[in-house]
Design a protein around this motif. Sequence first.
Motif, PDB file in Angstrom:
ATOM      1  N   GLN A   1       2.846   7.198 -10.710  1.00 33.63           N
ATOM      2  CA  GLN A   1       2.956   8.588 -11.161  1.00 33.63           C
ATOM      3  C   GLN A   1       2.281   9.536 -10.172  1.00 33.63           C
ATOM      4  OE1 GLN A   1       1.271   8.393 -15.111  1.00 33.63           O
ATOM      5  NE2 GLN A   1       3.236   7.870 -16.062  1.00 33.63           N
TER       6      GLN A   1
ATOM      7  N   PRO B   1       3.813  -3.013 -17.760  1.00 39.75           N
ATOM      8  CA  PRO B   1       3.285  -2.582 -16.461  1.00 39.75           C
ATOM      9  C   PRO B   1       1.891  -3.149 -16.231  1.00 39.75           C
ATOM     10  CG  PRO B   1       3.102  -0.807 -18.060  1.00 39.75           C
ATOM     11  CD  PRO B   1       3.876  -1.909 -18.731  1.00 39.75           C
TER      12      PRO B   1
ATOM     13  N   ILE C   1       9.301   2.012 -18.212  1.00 41.04           N
ATOM     14  CA  ILE C   1       7.999   1.346 -18.081  1.00 41.04           C
ATOM     15  C   ILE C   1       6.959   2.271 -17.456  1.00 41.04           C
ATOM     16  CG2 ILE C   1       6.774  -0.490 -16.830  1.00 41.04           C
ATOM     17  CD1 ILE C   1       9.277  -2.223 -17.200  1.00 41.04           C
ATOM     18  N   LEU C   2       7.373   3.035 -16.432  1.00 42.17           N
ATOM     19  CA  LEU C   2       6.419   3.821 -15.645  1.00 42.17           C
ATOM     20  C   LEU C   2       6.263   5.259 -16.131  1.00 42.17           C
ATOM     21  CD1 LEU C   2       7.465   2.533 -12.108  1.00 42.17           C
ATOM     22  CD2 LEU C   2       5.426   1.884 -13.419  1.00 42.17           C
TER      23      LEU C   2
ATOM     24  N   LYS D   1       1.026   1.929 -13.238  1.00 40.37           N
ATOM     25  CA  LYS D   1       1.674   3.111 -13.808  1.00 40.37           C
ATOM     26  C   LYS D   1       1.051   4.412 -13.306  1.00 40.37           C
ATOM     27  CE  LYS D   1       3.176   5.028 -18.262  1.00 40.37           C
ATOM     28  NZ  LYS D   1       3.286   4.766 -19.722  1.00 40.37           N
TER      29      LYS D   1
ATOM     30  N   THR E   1       4.947  -4.825 -12.534  1.00 43.86           N
ATOM     31  CA  THR E   1       5.027  -5.332 -13.906  1.00 43.86           C
ATOM     32  C   THR E   1       4.619  -6.797 -13.975  1.00 43.86           C
ATOM     33  OG1 THR E   1       7.348  -6.007 -13.654  1.00 43.86           O
ATOM     34  CG2 THR E   1       6.921  -3.764 -14.462  1.00 43.86           C
TER      35      THR E   1
END
Length: 234
Positions: A32, A23, A61-62, A28, A18
């Motif tokens: 994932q 992010p 955030i992610l 991100k 971040t």
Amino acid sequence: MMKASNFACFFDVDGVITQGPNPIAVAKPAIQTLIQLNVPVVFVSNTCMLESEKAKQLSSILGVTIHPEQVVLAQTPMRTLTDFHNKHVLVSGQGQAEEIARMIGFKSITTVEKVCEAFPELDMVDHMNRVRLSEMIRTQGLVHDEHFRPIEAIVLLGEPIQWERSLQVIIDLLLTDGNTGVVSSDSNTFHDHILIIACNRDLVFKAAAGLPRFGHGAFLTCLETLYKVNYFCY
């Protein structure tokens, strides 16, 4: 079923995952993808807050579920200091400092504010307290908490809001072996002081301002310098 990975990834949060509340663009989708591939992921940060709250923050955030067990924060290693968890400690920091200290194992906790309540003559930077103290002495004399339990160690979780009061009280405790109500005649004779346990020694950190901001390391530098000055002048 996808095979579990034989390696794991540790990521710093600030500046890697971040930038402020947002992010970093590639972070991100990268996180994932790692989670989809069953790669264990751990996040490391020098911030001091509840691991559960940081996990919720990162999850939001992610866009994936991050568990508290995947978060290592500044105070997390203190969970291993079991020899100190039953000692009476002063905890310094902001926000949920007391709750954080209890979560990592400390059972008997006091704060700078409570020490000042027990010994009202300590905080002389607060001019209003000078007025209150003068009135106390005039009407009933100087009153201390007779049941105050000496401090056995000092736990510094982060920079406090009122540096000047915390610096004064912590140094008082260091010079009096944890009990400011008892000032011995040999307080200026060299001897080991009560233990200080501190996390996050970063001097500065990057925030929204154009220049770096002072961090907990700056507070610790002030504490060390003032202790040395007071010790040799006391």
